[in-house]
Design an enzyme around this catalytic site. Structure first.
Site, mmCIF file in Angstrom:
data_model
loop_
_atom_site.group_PDB
_atom_site.id
_atom_site.type_symbol
_atom_site.label_atom_id
_atom_site.label_comp_id
_atom_site.label_asym_id
_atom_site.label_seq_id
_atom_site.Cartn_x
_atom_site.Cartn_y
_atom_site.Cartn_z
ATOM 1 N N GLY A 1 41.833 44.212 35.392
ATOM 2 C CA GLY A 1 41.473 43.311 36.464
ATOM 3 C C GLY A 1 42.301 43.566 37.712
ATOM 4 O O GLY A 1 43.381 44.151 37.653
ATOM 5 N N SER A 2 41.784 43.123 38.866
ATOM 6 C CA SER A 2 42.557 43.173 40.104
ATOM 7 C C SER A 2 43.546 42.021 40.110
ATOM 8 O O SER A 2 43.505 41.145 39.256
ATOM 9 C CB SER A 2 41.627 43.054 41.304
ATOM 10 O OG SER A 2 40.761 44.147 41.354
ATOM 11 N N GLY A 3 44.426 42.030 41.113
ATOM 12 C CA GLY A 3 45.365 40.929 41.254
ATOM 13 C C GLY A 3 46.772 41.299 40.829
ATOM 14 O O GLY A 3 47.642 40.432 40.770
ATOM 15 N N HIS A 4 46.999 42.575 40.494
ATOM 16 C CA HIS A 4 48.314 42.989 39.989
ATOM 17 C C HIS A 4 48.931 44.131 40.786
ATOM 18 O O HIS A 4 49.871 44.761 40.315
ATOM 19 C CB HIS A 4 48.201 43.431 38.533
ATOM 20 C CG HIS A 4 47.590 42.434 37.615
ATOM 21 N ND1 HIS A 4 48.166 41.213 37.381
ATOM 22 C CD2 HIS A 4 46.463 42.465 36.869
ATOM 23 C CE1 HIS A 4 47.408 40.533 36.518
ATOM 24 N NE2 HIS A 4 46.366 41.268 36.199
ATOM 25 N N ASP B 1 39.702 44.394 27.877
ATOM 26 C CA ASP B 1 39.956 45.781 28.258
ATOM 27 C C ASP B 1 39.892 46.699 27.032
ATOM 28 O O ASP B 1 39.351 47.798 27.099
ATOM 29 C CB ASP B 1 41.333 45.909 28.931
ATOM 30 C CG ASP B 1 41.404 45.153 30.252
ATOM 31 O OD1 ASP B 1 40.400 45.155 30.988
ATOM 32 O OD2 ASP B 1 42.451 44.558 30.544
ATOM 33 N N HIS C 1 48.773 36.291 33.941
ATOM 34 C CA HIS C 1 47.562 35.578 34.370
ATOM 35 C C HIS C 1 47.793 34.086 34.253
ATOM 36 O O HIS C 1 46.854 33.300 34.222
ATOM 37 C CB HIS C 1 46.359 35.971 33.521
ATOM 38 C CG HIS C 1 46.161 37.444 33.432
ATOM 39 N ND1 HIS C 1 46.662 38.194 32.405
ATOM 40 C CD2 HIS C 1 45.538 38.300 34.265
ATOM 41 C CE1 HIS C 1 46.350 39.464 32.608
ATOM 42 N NE2 HIS C 1 45.676 39.552 33.733
#
Lengths: 198, 331
Positions: B53-56, B109, B219
């Site tokens: 996921g994005s955001g890291h 994932d 998260h």
């Protein structure tokens, strides 16, 4: 009664399943909203819609592969990936052939079940779609002539058998206590998909 | 929600556009939400892909670069990319020697990478191996270490596997070294404020103004305790002691350490943590090699930090020191 199933049979079956899934879309979403994020009807309906528009290759294995790829790219939800995993198992088994015999369906369902169990790291009896597929594989193995009716009945019976149990896998597990008395959305989706084959 | 954005729907795609525009010599957009190295593939080199996921940022996409990863499949904020995106990334980077999928241990994932591996085997006959990094010690006990989540420590696995692939090691060897790095790294984090997913517009978890959460996941997964904010030295001690219990270090050991900001925590505070870490390691007689202090694996605007410790031997140290070049980690 034996019947040969070709890629064009798969294509017309996909159109029927897509139409039936669309008519059951809200019902499935509502069942899913009780235990999850409420998008299962959309996953199933959009997944089969996209599959129904595919120009399927003659090789049934490759046809199953195209369906797997399409289904999971429409929805990367775990249910979408599980359905794709089941289709992929069928693809590997039938690669290089232009037809399959209806008597092979029970075997393909068993392969799909095993692949999906491995991918989801789950077991039978956890109140998931896998219990429905397992019931279908076993019912069909017993060699009833009315195969489709048998498969529909097996899927419907599974929903009722598990209704009062707790969900033990996936997101619904968080709602374990609440899930008693509620039909499992994945098992319901299998009923919808199988009914659509008629 | 206070965020710099246009439409939340375009958050990921506009971020990728900007990343590629800023560093065209490093990153290239190959397909929708698939980033690969700029430049030609090296024939016969093992490819390494990641995804998540994005955001890291810089995780995951940022670590595409020389001596690191070859490609990355990018999902929405905190959501797995699809198996087809992953399969497309594998196809894009394969240079005839097979591809290692190296990513963080999260259910979605793992499922999607396994599916992607089946797809490229079926359609393209590309050989793949997989390794999911599971370094967050508080996310599961040591006897269930395979269930742990992957956090900041995964960048060491990227670096070491990337260096091995650059030296033309074969797929099994690159996989072995990735797993070795991953098995030798442990991490633990703490947070003081949660983060906000742009499309939700509100925090995924809550932490009171005068409280912090020890062990929170990247998260916002629950940690081990919530309570009053401790001093920097006490925080570092608690994290260090937990890691030490999990993977004890003794005099003479060599380690690389990463003191990482989860997003909002400033470098100043990371160095206050590092000061104590250096003292603790010196006291034990453990030597620090190539320490990293900065923003290496984040969780949007979360305030907090993670500590990762990689235990080295000669083989791992040589690969850690090998040259690498991405926008966020140059050696």
């Amino acid at each position: 009664m034996k019947m040969q199933i070709t890629s064009s049979d798969l294509k017309s079956a996909l159109r029927r399943v897509a139409a039936h899934s669309k008519s059951k879309r809200e019902e499935l979403c509502a069942a899913d909203a009780q235990l999850g994020d409420g998008d299962l009807g959309i996953t199933v309906s959009e997944g089969f819609d996209a599959c129904a528009t595919l120009d399927l290759p003659e090789d049934v294995g490759k046809a199953f592969y195209e369906m797997a790829k399409t289904f999971q790219s429409v929805s990367s939800s775990s249910f979408g990936t599980l359905v794709a995993t089941g289709l992929m198992a069928a693809a590997k088994e039938t690669k290089g052939r232009t037809s399959l015999d209806s008597s092979e369906i029970a075997g393909l369902l068993s392969l799909a079940r095993d692949a999906m169990l491995a991918r989801g790291k789950s077991s039978l009896g956890e109140k998931t779609v896998l219990d429905g597929i397992d019931a279908q594989a076993k019912a069909l193995q017993e060699g009833s002539s009315a195969a489709l009716d048998t498969a529909i009945a097996a899927a419907r019976d599974t929903v009722e058998t598990f209704r009062n149990r707790q969900n033990q896998a996936g997101r619904a597990r968080i709602f374990a206590e609440k899930s008693k008395g509620l039909p499992d959305p994945g098992q319901l989706a299998l009923v919808v998909m199988t009914e659509g084959l008629r | 929600m206070k965020k710099i954005l246009n439409d939340p729907q375009n958050y990921v795609d506009e971020m990728l556009d900007g990343l590629v525009a800023a560093h065209p010599e490093i990153y290239r957009a190959h397909a929708h939400r698939v980033i690969v190295r700029a430049g030609e593939k090296k024939p016969g080199k093992v490819g390494i892909v990641t995804g998540g996921g994005s955001g890291h940022l810089p995780v995951f996409t940022g670590y595409v670069g020389n001596g690191l990863l070859d490609g990355c499949a990018i999902g929405n904020v905190f959501a797995s990319p699809s198996a087809e995106q992953m399969a497309e990334t594998i196809r894009a980077v394969d240079a005839g020697a097979g591809v290692l999928c190296l990513y963080g241990n999260y259910g979605g994932d793992v499922m999607n990478f396994d599916m992607a591996a089946e797809m490229v085997d079926f359609e393209d006959s590309i050989r793949t191996r997989s390794h999911a990094v599971a370094d967050d010690v508080v996310s599961a006990s040591l006897d269930e270490a395979e269930k742990r989540r992957g956090v900041a420590g995964m960048i060491y696995a990227f670096k070491i596997a990337g260096a091995a692939a650059e030296r033309m090691a074969d797929l099994d060897e690159v996989t072995r070294l990735a797993a070795k790095a991953s098995d030798n790294v442990v991490s633990m984090g703490m947070a003081m404020t949660p983060c906000i997913i742009p499309q939700l517009g509100k925090p995924t978890s809550t932490i009171a103004d005068d409280e912090m959460e020890m062990g929170m996941g990247i998260h916002g997964e629950p940690g081990v305790w919530k309570g009053p904010i401790k001093s920097a030295d006490d925080l570092l001690d608690e994290m260090f002691d937990t890691l030490q219990k999990d993977r004890p270090l003794t005099a003479g050991d060599r380690v690389s350490v990463l003191v990482n900001s989860l997003g909002a925590t400033p470098l100043e505070e990371l160095y206050i943590l590092y000061r104590r870490l250096a003292a603790r390691l010196a006291e034990l007689g453990v030597k620090i090699v190539m320490p990293l202090v900065g923003r290496y694996a984040t969780s949007m605007e979360m305030t907090g930090a993670t500590l990762s410790i990689l235990k080295l031997d000669d083989e791992l140290e040589v690969l850690l020191r090998a040259p690498s070049n991405c926008a966020f980690w140059k050696v």
